[in-house]
Design an enzyme around this catalytic site. Structure first.
Site, PDB file in Angstrom:
ATOM      1  N   GLU A 141      -0.146   4.588   9.768  1.00 45.11           N
ATOM      2  CA  GLU A 141      -1.686   4.660  10.052  1.00 45.11           C
ATOM      3  C   GLU A 141      -2.304   6.004  10.360  1.00 45.11           C
ATOM      4  O   GLU A 141      -3.308   6.106  11.256  1.00 45.11           O
ATOM      5  CB  GLU A 141      -2.349   3.447  10.807  1.00 45.11           C
ATOM      6  CG  GLU A 141      -1.975   2.168  10.188  1.00 45.11           C
ATOM      7  CD  GLU A 141      -2.613   1.888   8.908  1.00 45.11           C
ATOM      8  OE1 GLU A 141      -3.407   2.560   8.238  1.00 45.11           O
ATOM      9  OE2 GLU A 141      -2.231   0.950   8.031  1.00 45.11           O
ATOM     10  N   LEU A 163       1.262   5.109  -0.258  1.00 45.91           N
ATOM     11  CA  LEU A 163       0.772   6.518  -0.146  1.00 45.91           C
ATOM     12  C   LEU A 163       1.856   7.172   0.209  1.00 45.91           C
ATOM     13  O   LEU A 163       2.185   8.547  -0.612  1.00 45.91           O
ATOM     14  CB  LEU A 163      -0.236   6.407   0.780  1.00 45.91           C
ATOM     15  CG  LEU A 163      -0.962   7.829   1.406  1.00 45.91           C
ATOM     16  CD1 LEU A 163      -1.921   8.293   0.169  1.00 45.91           C
ATOM     17  CD2 LEU A 163      -1.989   7.762   2.449  1.00 45.91           C
ATOM     18  N   GLY A 178       4.064  13.127   3.779  1.00 48.89           N
ATOM     19  CA  GLY A 178       3.259  11.947   4.579  1.00 48.89           C
ATOM     20  C   GLY A 178       1.871  12.273   4.858  1.00 48.89           C
ATOM     21  O   GLY A 178       1.000  11.885   4.199  1.00 48.89           O
ATOM     22  N   SER A 179       2.051  12.841   5.989  1.00 44.08           N
ATOM     23  CA  SER A 179       0.559  13.412   6.673  1.00 44.08           C
ATOM     24  C   SER A 179      -0.134  14.482   5.717  1.00 44.08           C
ATOM     25  O   SER A 179      -1.369  14.219   5.456  1.00 44.08           O
ATOM     26  CB  SER A 179       0.761  14.139   8.004  1.00 44.08           C
ATOM     27  OG  SER A 179       1.554  13.310   8.820  1.00 44.08           O
ATOM     28  N   ARG A 233      11.049 -11.757  41.779  1.00 47.79           N
ATOM     29  CA  ARG A 233      12.134 -11.172  41.951  1.00 47.79           C
ATOM     30  C   ARG A 233      12.022 -10.680  43.338  1.00 47.79           C
ATOM     31  O   ARG A 233      11.218  -9.772  43.732  1.00 47.79           O
ATOM     32  CB  ARG A 233      12.302 -10.102  41.087  1.00 47.79           C
ATOM     33  CG  ARG A 233      13.658  -9.152  41.443  1.00 47.79           C
ATOM     34  CD  ARG A 233      14.855  -9.714  41.013  1.00 47.79           C
ATOM     35  NE  ARG A 233      16.040  -8.949  40.908  1.00 47.79           N
ATOM     36  CZ  ARG A 233      17.066  -9.184  40.679  1.00 47.79           C
ATOM     37  NH1 ARG A 233      17.476 -10.504  40.266  1.00 47.79           N
ATOM     38  NH2 ARG A 233      18.090  -8.399  40.605  1.00 47.79           N
ATOM     39  N   PHE A 276       0.848  -1.343  -0.046  1.00 47.03           N
ATOM     40  CA  PHE A 276      -0.025   0.008  -0.088  1.00 47.03           C
ATOM     41  C   PHE A 276       1.038   1.073  -0.041  1.00 47.03           C
ATOM     42  O   PHE A 276       1.480   1.597   0.984  1.00 47.03           O
ATOM     43  CB  PHE A 276      -0.895  -0.037   1.334  1.00 47.03           C
ATOM     44  CG  PHE A 276      -1.845   1.070   0.987  1.00 47.03           C
ATOM     45  CD1 PHE A 276      -3.257   0.789   0.772  1.00 47.03           C
ATOM     46  CD2 PHE A 276      -1.528   2.149   1.891  1.00 47.03           C
ATOM     47  CE1 PHE A 276      -4.080   1.746   0.829  1.00 47.03           C
ATOM     48  CE2 PHE A 276      -2.678   3.449   1.794  1.00 47.03           C
ATOM     49  CZ  PHE A 276      -3.796   3.013   1.492  1.00 47.03           C
TER      50      PHE A 276
HETATM   51  C1  LIG Z   1       7.056   1.198  10.375  1.00 46.17           C
HETATM   52  C2  LIG Z   1       6.325   2.027   9.434  1.00 46.17           C
HETATM   53  C3  LIG Z   1       5.777   1.180   8.464  1.00 46.17           C
HETATM   54  C4  LIG Z   1       5.091   2.239   7.355  1.00 46.17           C
HETATM   55  N1  LIG Z   1       4.100   1.601   6.463  1.00 46.17           N
HETATM   56  C5  LIG Z   1       3.811   2.578   5.460  1.00 46.17           C
HETATM   57  C6  LIG Z   1       2.983   1.642   4.172  1.00 46.17           C
HETATM   58  O1  LIG Z   1       2.863   0.514   4.238  1.00 46.17           O
HETATM   59  N2  LIG Z   1       2.478   2.639   3.288  1.00 46.17           N
HETATM   60  C7  LIG Z   1       2.509   3.934   3.352  1.00 46.17           C
HETATM   61  O2  LIG Z   1       2.304   4.536   2.408  1.00 46.17           O
HETATM   62  N3  LIG Z   1       3.284   4.449   4.513  1.00 46.17           N
HETATM   63  C8  LIG Z   1       3.629   3.881   5.388  1.00 46.17           C
HETATM   64  N4  LIG Z   1       4.557   4.434   6.344  1.00 46.17           N
HETATM   65  C9  LIG Z   1       4.464   5.868   6.561  1.00 46.17           C
HETATM   66  C10 LIG Z   1       3.534   6.621   7.734  1.00 46.17           C
HETATM   67  O3  LIG Z   1       2.249   6.330   7.281  1.00 46.17           O
HETATM   68  C11 LIG Z   1       3.829   8.033   7.849  1.00 46.17           C
HETATM   69  O4  LIG Z   1       5.268   7.969   8.170  1.00 46.17           O
HETATM   70  C12 LIG Z   1       3.202   8.774   8.648  1.00 46.17           C
HETATM   71  O5  LIG Z   1       1.666   8.978   7.876  1.00 46.17           O
HETATM   72  C13 LIG Z   1       3.709  10.186   9.004  1.00 46.17           C
HETATM   73  O6  LIG Z   1       4.046  10.817   8.044  1.00 46.17           O
HETATM   74  P1  LIG Z   1       5.560  11.600   7.785  1.00 46.17           P
HETATM   75  O7  LIG Z   1       6.304  10.515   8.238  1.00 46.17           O
HETATM   76  O8  LIG Z   1       5.268  12.374   6.606  1.00 46.17           O
HETATM   77  O9  LIG Z   1       5.411  12.649   8.988  1.00 46.17           O
HETATM   78  P2  LIG Z   1       5.256  14.171   8.713  1.00 46.17           P
HETATM   79  O10 LIG Z   1       3.729  14.382   8.288  1.00 46.17           O
HETATM   80  O11 LIG Z   1       6.235  14.807   8.043  1.00 46.17           O
HETATM   81  O12 LIG Z   1       5.294  14.676  10.228  1.00 46.17           O
HETATM   82  C14 LIG Z   1       6.441  15.040  10.800  1.00 46.17           C
HETATM   83  C15 LIG Z   1       5.954  15.463  12.203  1.00 46.17           C
HETATM   84  O13 LIG Z   1       5.523  17.002  12.184  1.00 46.17           O
HETATM   85  C16 LIG Z   1       4.190  16.871  12.879  1.00 46.17           C
HETATM   86  N5  LIG Z   1       3.108  17.586  11.847  1.00 46.17           N
HETATM   87  C17 LIG Z   1       3.052  17.621  10.555  1.00 46.17           C
HETATM   88  N6  LIG Z   1       2.090  18.363  10.156  1.00 46.17           N
HETATM   89  C18 LIG Z   1       1.685  18.940  11.311  1.00 46.17           C
HETATM   90  C19 LIG Z   1       0.379  19.852  11.611  1.00 46.17           C
HETATM   91  N7  LIG Z   1      -0.408  20.307  10.747  1.00 46.17           N
HETATM   92  N8  LIG Z   1       0.316  20.115  12.845  1.00 46.17           N
HETATM   93  C20 LIG Z   1       1.113  19.755  13.810  1.00 46.17           C
HETATM   94  N9  LIG Z   1       1.963  19.009  13.716  1.00 46.17           N
HETATM   95  C21 LIG Z   1       2.377  18.217  12.364  1.00 46.17           C
HETATM   96  C22 LIG Z   1       3.790  15.647  12.970  1.00 46.17           C
HETATM   97  O14 LIG Z   1       3.167  15.497  14.094  1.00 46.17           O
HETATM   98  C23 LIG Z   1       5.094  14.893  12.993  1.00 46.17           C
HETATM   99  O15 LIG Z   1       5.562  14.914  14.371  1.00 46.17           O
HETATM  100  C24 LIG Z   1       5.068   3.594   7.350  1.00 46.17           C
HETATM  101  C25 LIG Z   1       5.859   4.300   8.531  1.00 46.17           C
HETATM  102  C26 LIG Z   1       6.646   3.639   9.367  1.00 46.17           C
HETATM  103  C27 LIG Z   1       7.196   4.354  10.469  1.00 46.17           C
END
Ligand SMILES: Cc1cc2nc3c(=O)[nH]c(=O)nc-3n(C[C@H](O)[C@H](O)[C@H](O)COP(=O)(O)OP(=O)(O)OC[C@H]3O[C@@H](n4cnc5c(N)ncnc54)[C@H](O)[C@@H]3O)c2cc1C
Length: 715
Positions: free
Chosen positions: A469, A178, A184-185, A353, A176
């Protein structure tokens, strides 16, 4: 009445006490072993417990759940592929091993489509059984053969059914995709493109640069044949129609080599979950058939026109990403699984323990006898129960909802509520278990730091729950948005948006707002119904406070974007957390309410009070004063603290049996500190002595004795 009692007494006199009819499943010695017969340091605690752990086991989860769990665990225990080892294997070996285990388990069809149709809620228990053995296996399996086909079923059409059918027979394996390197977010910011080409009736996928590479994708690094890829859709007129999902062939099934135009690689070693090959992919003019677009929320006709029943692209994307709700629900169960293992290990260790004792004797006490240790363990034990009940609850309502959707029922309102509830529930469960595991690690002292204790692995594995997720801090905002938007329509609106009941109480917000703390006695304040009243008031107060803040920012002319961002700290985030805490407490409360009077109900009720009071003391005491729920001068902190201190020594005697009720078998616990007989030193010795290399002289011993690698300085 008297004559009836006399009659019963006569019968008892004649025949003896009536035999209790115990459930037949108690004869299953794998699920209900004779733990009280085990010699060892835990025996004394088991003998002092007030309730039957077997009955509690069936309160926590029903017979079918336990049967399914043990079906999986027994299979693993008797299959050499699942033998346990405490060694850290090379990355490639971990992935190889996890992959073979995935195919072996999938082949067994423990829980397939048929079982899902009958009991959809058991899908979480099936995953939990695998996760408790090794999360790598479960993550890989659920991505390849769960999330991948389910997303196609939910978002695709008949045109993509072949791929689902092949998946059923493990002829393909999915992933999957995305997340991108730079986004990311913020899914809307993603830059992978899919451009429709009329002449060839294909979509052409392109990745503009490395920052737009799909990344973090589980199974993509080495093993999948297909991926669901989210890309910005362009039609021949040059118009962008936002993010849409496509099924994309990645590797040839027979050779497992990437197709031309696909640059796919492995992301490398992670903090944990290294059996999962998380990967990245870039596309270079890579063509896929038109039929591979998942077209339920939007489609492109042969002439290149985009068609969708959703006018608003935001809504379309919302529906498309809605497929992720199930993932969040699943994380609650994953967190629960880790929490159960950690608290089992640490509680058994604390009871076995021994350190220190009275000055005038040689007796040493088990560390669980110390108040400080009790306070470190028991509220976490209560929290694990809360997470466990919540994950079972949300798994059940999500399963029911999915079934109703399949039957064509309109579940829009329930869908919105479960979106909000899972958006706060997933972070609260993941964070709660994060704290549980860390405390358990420290509570086991130095031995807890050994790799074989498993607590370090559990901590690192749960860590991912805070991020994937939906990153916890961002995801939780979905919960507060839901509350604030509903509040804007008036308190009564909560009566219309809560078919699942998680926010129904807020329709009485006006009355709840006026409530005051009225309990001066500890035992009254600690009653679960009174703690629930406190949680209700906290939610109402924080919602009102946040809503006022939002209105204030609106009045100052800020944009919607700024209002949302500037109302988070101390306001919306606290509100969302309170909604999550209250939800966990309420589910636990309803569970206890549903039980008939019994020793099991009594012990759960104490656990519930401990959970609620401890959450309030640690998070909301200031709020209670700030919102004038409590009059100045009344020390409610002390009232609740003394309630907690009163429960600790009682639950200390129940703790070992409370973990027996939720613990998996020793084969799954796999920690010398947490085995059911509590013989921590025997198990520790076995593990240490049996680890390859323990007694070997290192091959590089000469580098200690002769040090000929040191280059003599010419200076
Ligand atoms: C073990 C693992 C497996 C994964 N598997 C998959 C997968 O199979 N497929 C897939 O597509 N993805 C996968 N991911 C990715 C995961 O879904 C993303 O890492 C997650 O959605 C967060 O996005 P990011 O890493 O870009 O963080 P970012 O969005 O860049 O966030 C970085 C920081 O900024 C903060 N932040 C960002 N925007 C805001 C806001 N508006 N307000 C306040 N704070 C904010 C966040 O809280 C965070 O602390 C995986 C990640 C991990 C660790």
């Amino acid at each position: 009445m008297t004559s009836m009692v006399a009659g019963i007494n006569q019968i008892i006199k004649k025949n003896g006490l009536p035999k209790q009819v115990l459930p037949e499943i108690f004869s299953r010695k794998d699920i209900f072993p004779d733990l009280h017969l085990l010699d060892g340091p835990l025996k004394v605690y088991r003998s002092q417990s007030s309730f039957d752990w077997r009955k509690l086991r069936l309160i926590v989860e029903d017979e079918e759940s336990w049967k399914l769990r043990y079906k999986v665990w027994n299979f693993m225990e008797n299959n050499p592929l699942f033998f346990r080892s405490h060694e850290t294997l090379p990355l490639d070996v971990q992935r190889h091993q996890a992959t073979k285990r995935v195919y072996t388990l999938y082949n067994e069809k423990f829980y397939g489509l048929e079982e899902y149709m009958e009991r959809p809620d058991l899908s979480g228990k099936y995953s939990s059984a695998m996760i408790s053995y090794d999360p790598n296996v479960s993550v890989k399996l659920s991505l390849a053969f769960g999330m991948f086909p389910n997303t196609i079923r939910t978002l695709g059409s008949d045109r993509t059914l072949d791929i689902v059918n092949e998946n059923l027979n493990a002829e393909n394996a999915g992933s999957f995709a995305l997340t991108e390197i730079a986004h990311g977010s913020n899914a809307r910011g993603m830059r992978t493109t899919a451009t429709f080409e009329k002449e060839t009736k294909t979509f052409v996928l392109n990745t503009p640069d490395f920052e737009a590479a799909k990344c973090w994708v589980g199974n993509l690094g080495k093993t999948c044949t297909h991926a669901i890829v989210y890309a910005q859709l362009y039609t021949p007129d040059g118009k962008c129609h936002g993010l849409n999902a496509f099924v994309v062939p990645i590797r040839d099934k027979k050779t497992l080599l990437a197709f031309p135009g696909v640059v796919v690689g492995d992301l490398g070693e992670k903090i944990a979950l290294n059996g999962v090959d998380n990967g990245f992919v870039l596309f270079n003019n890579y063509k896929i058939p038109k039929d591979y677009m998942l077209s339920k929320t939007g489609d492109v006709d042969d002439a290149g026109n985009f068609i969708s029943q959703f006018k608003d692209p935001k809504k379309r994307m919302g529906k498309s990403l809605g497929a992720l709700s199930g993932g969040r629900v699943g994380i609650c169960e994953i967190a629960s699984t880790y929490g159960v293992k950690a608290i089992t290990i640490a509680t058994r260790y604390a009871a076995a323990r021994q350190q220190f004792g009275p000055e005038d004797s040689n007796v040493e006490y088990p560390v669980i006898e110390y108040q400080a240790q009790q306070y470190r363990m028991l509220p976490h034990l209560a929290a694990v129960y809360a997470v466990q009940f919540f994950s079972t609850f949300i798994g059940k309502i999500y399963g029911d909802m999915t079934m109703k959707l399949l039957m064509g029922e309109d579940m829009a309102t329930a869908g919105m509520e479960i979106h909000a509830l899972s958006s706060v529930g997933k972070p609260i469960c993941a964070w709660t278990v994060r704290d549980v595991i860390q405390e358990c690690r420290e509570a086991c002292g130095g031995h807890g730091y050994l790799k074989c204790a498993r607590l370090g692995d559990l901590r690192n594995e749960n860590d991912a729950n805070c991020t994937y997720e939906g990153e916890n801090n961002i995801l939780i905002q979905q919960g507060s948005n839901f509350l604030i938007n509903t509040r804007a329509k008036g308190w009564s609106a909560f009566g219309e948006v809560s078919p699942l009941g998680s926010v129904d109480f807020l329709k009485n917000g006006e009355e709840i707002k006026k409530l005051k703390w009225s309990w001066t006695q500890t035992n009254v304040a600690m009653k679960p119904e009174n703690l629930l009243t406190i949680f209700n008031w906290i939610c109402v107060h924080l919602l009102e406070r946040t809503y006022d803040k939002v209105k204030q920012l609106q009045a100052s002319g800020q944009s919607q974007f700024d209002i949302r961002n500037n109302s988070q700290v101390f306001y919306a985030i606290n509100l969302a957390k309170a909604y999550g805490h209250r939800s966990l407490f309420e589910v636990f409360y309803q569970k206890v309410q549903s039980l008939t009077p019994s020793p099991e109900r009594d012990v759960l009720s104490k656990l519930l009070s401990l959970y609620g009071a401890n959450v309030i003391v640690n998070n909301y005491i200031g709020t209670l004063y700030e919102g004038s729920f409590v009059e100045m001068g009344l020390n409610v902190c002390e009232i609740l603290q003394s309630g907690i201190l009163g429960i600790l020594p009682i639950l200390k005697l129940e703790a070992v049996t409370l973990v027996d009720a939720i613990a998996p078998p020793d084969f799954i616990i796999n920690s010398p500190l947490g085995m059911s007989d509590g013989r921590i030193y025997d198990h520790l010795k076995s593990v240490i002595y049996q680890t390859p290399g323990t007694f070997e002289r290192p091959e590089w011993w000469k580098d200690i004795s002769y040090r000929d690698y040191i280059v003599k300085s010419n200076l």
